[in-house]
Design a protein around this motif. Sequence first.
Motif: not given
Length: 228
Positions: A162-163, A166, A172-173, A194, A197
Amino acid sequence: MMVAQNAPTSQTTPAALPPSVFTLPHTAQLEALYTIIRDKETSRGDFLFYSDRIIRLLVEEGLNHLPVVPKTVQTPTGATYEGVGFEGKICGVSILRAGEAMEAGLREVCRSVRIGKILIQRDEETAQAKLFYAKLPQDIAKRYVLLLDPMLATGGSAIKAIEVLKEHGVPEERIIFVNLIASPEGLQNFCTTYPLTRVITGWIDEGLNEKAYIIPGLGDFGERRYCT
């Protein structure tokens, strides 16, 4: 005479399940599929077939969480139908190597879908998840992303993925994380980091052992999938 069985009871549902976590409906059929892929005596062919069935269900559920907009079409009868269409473009991103096993399930329901890849491994010096490779669609920041990885143990690899997303401009969403089996510890760790997510998981297991393996789990998904 057939005897009706009670609903499956091996699914673990933590009392404080994060609101961003969604599981597949707890049916006897689903538990039967998981029983097959958990069995150490299951052949590779059956493991592939039945894990692919679960992956297809998970991908379909993930698509249910994408936003839609009104769409009007004309039917062959000349009538007008007021329906919906997906709001934006999507892509898949698999966490190598086990996540690659989920790509086919995504392609089966999303024609010509673009798929990126991320390789994350544990740094032996720091014991932290480290990015080794990333190949993502150039316009990924404008897409909704289905992040694919079959197992969520501690959550370290998923959090790192995820990092990376981004850093490439993906909000994130707009990320949906899809996995077969999750541990309560991994879910809590991931969702604390997060919270926006969404997580689509097929089964929440009991927890982690002293080696951070999911229990009861199914072993190493990649090894069983690719026989290595």
